[in-house]
Write an enzyme that holds these catalytic residues in place. Structure first.
Site, PDB file in Angstrom:
ATOM      1  N   ASP A  39       4.554  39.540 -13.313  1.00  0.00           N
ATOM      2  CA  ASP A  39       4.752  40.576 -14.318  1.00  0.00           C
ATOM      3  C   ASP A  39       3.962  41.811 -13.860  1.00  0.00           C
ATOM      4  O   ASP A  39       3.269  41.790 -12.845  1.00  0.00           O
ATOM      5  CB  ASP A  39       4.341  40.096 -15.720  1.00  0.00           C
ATOM      6  CG  ASP A  39       5.030  40.927 -16.815  1.00  0.00           C
ATOM      7  OD1 ASP A  39       5.549  42.019 -16.508  1.00  0.00           O
ATOM      8  OD2 ASP A  39       5.042  40.484 -17.976  1.00  0.00           O
TER       9      ASP A  39
HETATM   10  C1  BGC Z   1       6.607  43.237 -19.356  1.00  0.00           C
HETATM   11  C2  BGC Z   1       7.841  42.658 -18.725  1.00  0.00           C
HETATM   12  C3  BGC Z   1       8.649  43.725 -18.061  1.00  0.00           C
HETATM   13  C4  BGC Z   1       7.771  44.462 -17.070  1.00  0.00           C
HETATM   14  C5  BGC Z   1       8.507  45.516 -16.268  1.00  0.00           C
HETATM   15  C6  BGC Z   1       5.859  44.161 -18.432  1.00  0.00           C
HETATM   16  O1  BGC Z   1       4.868  44.831 -19.114  1.00  0.00           O
HETATM   17  O2  BGC Z   1       5.758  42.187 -19.788  1.00  0.00           O
HETATM   18  O3  BGC Z   1       8.585  41.983 -19.694  1.00  0.00           O
HETATM   19  O4  BGC Z   1       9.771  43.161 -17.444  1.00  0.00           O
HETATM   20  O5  BGC Z   1       6.715  45.053 -17.780  1.00  0.00           O
HETATM   21  O6  BGC Z   1       8.868  46.585 -17.017  1.00  0.00           O
END
Ligand code: BGC
Length: 755
Positions: A281
């Site tokens: 993530d």
């Molecule tokens: C979130 C994800 C997301 C990623 C990219 C993160 O903060 O937890 O769900 O896909 O950002 O945008």
């Protein structure tokens, strides 16, 4: 190319096997040519900014890095022309010309946004969920995207957690069906087709169980609970062929998911046979430092060894893996394996055949925000609404007379799309005021705001971090309230649109108080005091605590955040063009103190009394019931349904056999309507304590007024199984009880025995 055939038939043989000829030859040839730096480069995912950055870091010098082979993929870049620029640098200017993966968060529609996932799941209509994902894929790929950070399949039983809005709620069975439908919708049968994209199942794992509902918080859970209640939707998505997985921010068994070998390798790859790649993530790799697992080099090596293949934004892999290789903390094989998995994904996407496949500048106009897509979004929204209460059968309203449409969300375009809609444009959303005028042009509709979403300036500032969603009016609360009350008094009926602003749920939007803000409560009380009939249109990204409002003489239609067609869809249901059929996919508690409260909880050795009356030395509260305000699966219709004649094909089965359940459902009311017939199972005796009941089947049916139907639901042998103390997936001999009905409190029941 058929994706499942290609990736599974080819790769099933490959990953983990030493035999090179079983691998994808093009990828192996490429790997032969790559330097260690180029391999590490493929593990690097960057975002040049411009979209929503969900962490504090935004990537720099992206063009230069692509050119020097230091980037495997990008996200936050959209539009064929912009993507082409990046892709051309990769293909024409980097030494090996390896195309980029282009990711995005297409969570509930690309530009044609549809209801937030919690709302969509409330439709219990898997065909529609798949269609929604398909539409999202067609639009996103038209804009150059080939990889989607969705579905989010985290089981969530704590509505304080803002991201409950992004998933399918509390139940692993329903969650698995939704996960499967979304993966199929995004990926189709052919991942190399220009209108399909790679799915990314997230957030692996257990992210929805963050302690105290606070985002990014720690998770600690027994393996029995994990496997019986939280893991199924991830596995279902992987079984459906999901090409990638995103590791979560939280720790699991004390090790952050991003560096957790047990999770990313032992379970995901070895037990479940996942063949795709794992991405972190947003900076979750670097976040292992504050988690307490060491410095950037240490956590990067740990994550690679654990089975992480791609590092989102943090550049820990890019900046430390070579050193770790020199110091023998990782091997070249570790790096090659990760790189291979990223390249294989590019291969199955068809990017090696044609890196510009998703970059047809004519497609956006043809495929995005089309009339058909908007019509589908409107339909999806109507199916997501849940009728919580219909006092005196006030709803549906007639399309005439004087309607007071009040409330801070009645004419609030900026709050219609819902959280995590970074590619949507709220300026295109239909407000409720507009929707009412479109659908009920024969009625006189007048609007007053009546209240701010919240009067709390500090709270509003937090909610407004990404843009103004709570707009505190220049007029005093008293003036606004009076205006609404005057309007109500002069109208035949009042519709109050109240609830949460878009960013009151979603990422980093946890709340400890999940009631309707006080400013709006005051408005509701004042409207009810006028004695006029009142319908609440309740908007939120989570279950709310509404015991006070529920007790009032009002009707309540829960509409989540409906997407770009919000106003039209709400009007369709309020005025009866569509009879609501949604059912809650997460329990609505009486108060925050009951959390977690969910239908499949255990009974305990001292269950509360049947009547709910308090009894000393039983598992109950002094100051609240055990029962939630609204159970899982709950939702009314403008018509009524009657269940009878529950029958099993046998009362005794052997191991390996399923059982067939039949029930008659009759539409006994005055409208045609749809009903979600739900089946719950209780395993009466087993070697680990069973849940009170668990959803094990459902069917959405349409019944004309006066019509009745016999519905058949079949339980497979697997539906009787659970993970025992040794984590073996088994069914045990003994009695089972089946409950069938309109929600998880269903009373009609039958018994059978597994020999
Ligand atoms: C979130 C994800 C997301 C990623 C990219 C993160 O903060 O937890 O769900 O896909 O950002 O945008």
């Amino acid at each position: 190319m058929n994706y499942r055939k290609s990736l599974f038939a080819i790769l099933a043989l490959v990953v983990g096997s030493a035999s090179a000829q079983q691998r994808i030859p093009e990828v192996e040839q490429l790997l032969q040519k790559m330097t260690i730096e180029e391999k590490i480069g493929q593990l690097n995912l960057l975002t040049p900014g411009g979209g929503v950055a969900t962490g504090e870091v935004v990537s720099e010098n992206v063009g230069t890095k692509i050119k020097s082979g230091q980037v495997g993929g990008l996200f936050g870049v959209t539009g064929p022309d912009r993507v082409r620029k990046a892709q051309e640098i990769a293909v024409k200017e980097s030494r090996l010309g390896i195309p980029l993966l282009i990711g995005s968060d297409v969570i509930h529609g690309y530009k044609t946004t549809y209801p937030i996932p919690l709302g969509l799941s409330s439709s219990w209509d898997m065909g529609l969920v798949e269609q929604a994902a398909q539409m999202a894929a067609r639009e996103a790929t038209a804009d150059g995207i080939n990889w989607n950070f969705s579905p989010m399949v985290d089981i969530a039983r704590d509505p304080r957690w803002g991201r409950i809005s992004e998933g399918a709620g509390e139940d692993p069975y329903l969650g698995s069906k939704v996960a499967e439908a979304m993966v199929k919708g995004y990926q189709g049968d052919d991942l190399a087709a220009a209108h399909t994209m790679l799915a990314c199942v997230k957030h692996f794992a257990l992210y929805g169980a963050a302690e105290a509902g606070r985002d990014y918080h720690s998770v600690d859970m027994s393996r029995i609970k994990m496997f019986n209640q939280y893991m199924q939707p991830y596995k279902a998505a992987i079984d459906a062929g999901a090409a990638s997985v995103m590791s979560s921010f939280n720790d699991v068994d004390g090790v952050p998911a991003t560096g957790n070998k047990w999770l990313l390798t032992d379970v995901l790859r070895d037990q479940w046979g996942f063949k795709g790649f794992v991405v972190s993530d947003y900076t979750s790799l670097n976040e292992m430092i504050p988690h307490g697992l060491g410095d950037l080099q240490a956590v990067s090596a740990l994550a690679l060894k654990a089975g992480l293949d791609m590092d989102m934004v943090g550049e820990g892999f890019l900046t430390t893996l070579k050193k770790s290789l020199e110091e023998e903390k990782v091997t070249e094989e570790d790096i090659t394996n990760a790189c291979r998995r990223v390249l294989e994904a590019k291969y199955v996407s068809g990017l090696f055949d044609d890196p510009y496949k998703y970059l047809d500048s004519k497609r956006p106009e043809k495929d995005i925000l089309t009339e058909n897509n908007r019509a589908l979004s409107r339909k999806l929204a109507t199916r997501s609404f849940v009728l919580l209460k219909n006092h005196n059968n006030l709803l549906p309203l007639k399309k005439n007379g004087k309607i007071a449409l009040v409330g801070p969300l009645a004419d609030s375009r900026e709050n219609m799309l819902g959280t995590w809609a970074p590619t949507g444009d709220f300026n295109l959303a239909v407000t409720i005021l507009e929707g009412f005028n479109n659908v009920a042009s024969g009625a006189t509709i007048e609007h007053a705001k009546g209240a701010n979403i919240s009067d709390d300036v500090a709270f509003a500032k937090n909610v407004n971090s990404l843009g103004e969603r709570i707009l505190i009016d220049e007029r005093s609360p008293e003036t606004m309230l009076q205006e609404a009350v005057d309007l109500a008094k002069n109208s035949d009926v009042v519709v109050a649109v109240v609830g949460e602003a878009t960013e009151m749920s979603g990422e980093s939007s946890s709340r400890t108080d999940i009631s309707i803000p006080e400013s709006q409560k005051k408005l509701i009380r004042a409207l009810v005091a006028t004695g006029k009939p009142v319908a609440l249109v309740l908007m939120s990204g989570r279950p709310l605590t509404i015991p006070e409002e529920f007790d009032m003489p009002v009707s309540i239609l829960q509409v989540w955040h409906p997407g770009v067609e919000a106003g039209n869809a709400i009007a369709d249901v309020v005025f009866g063009d569509y009879n609501p059929s949604g059912k809650l996919t997460a329990t609505w508690p009486v108060n925050v103190g009951q959390i977690p409260v969910y239908h499949s909880a255990k009974v305990t050795g001292r269950p509360a009394t049947e009547s709910g009356e308090f009894q000393k030395f039983r598992s109950n509260y002094l100051d609240a019931p055990n029962a939630p305000l609204l159970p899982f699966g709950y939702g009314l219709s403008y018509t009524t349904f009657d269940y009878s004649n529950l029958k099993l094909n046998t009362r005794e089965i052997s191991q390996g056999e399923g059982i067939t359940v039949k029930v008659t459902v009759a539409n006994t009311g005055d409208y045609d309507g749809e009903e979600v017939v739900q089946l719950y199972l209780r395993d009466v005796v087993r070697s680990i304590t069973p849940p009170k009941r668990q959803l094990k089947g459902f069917q959405k049916i349409m019944l004309k007024k006066g019509e009745s139907k016999e519905v058949t639901i079949t339980l497979s042998p697997d539906d009787l199984k659970f993970y025992n103390a040794q984590l073996e997936f088994v069914s045990e001999p003994g009695d089972f009880e089946i409950f069938v009905g309109t929600n998880s409190d269903a009373e009609l029941s039958e018994k059978f025995t597994l020999k």
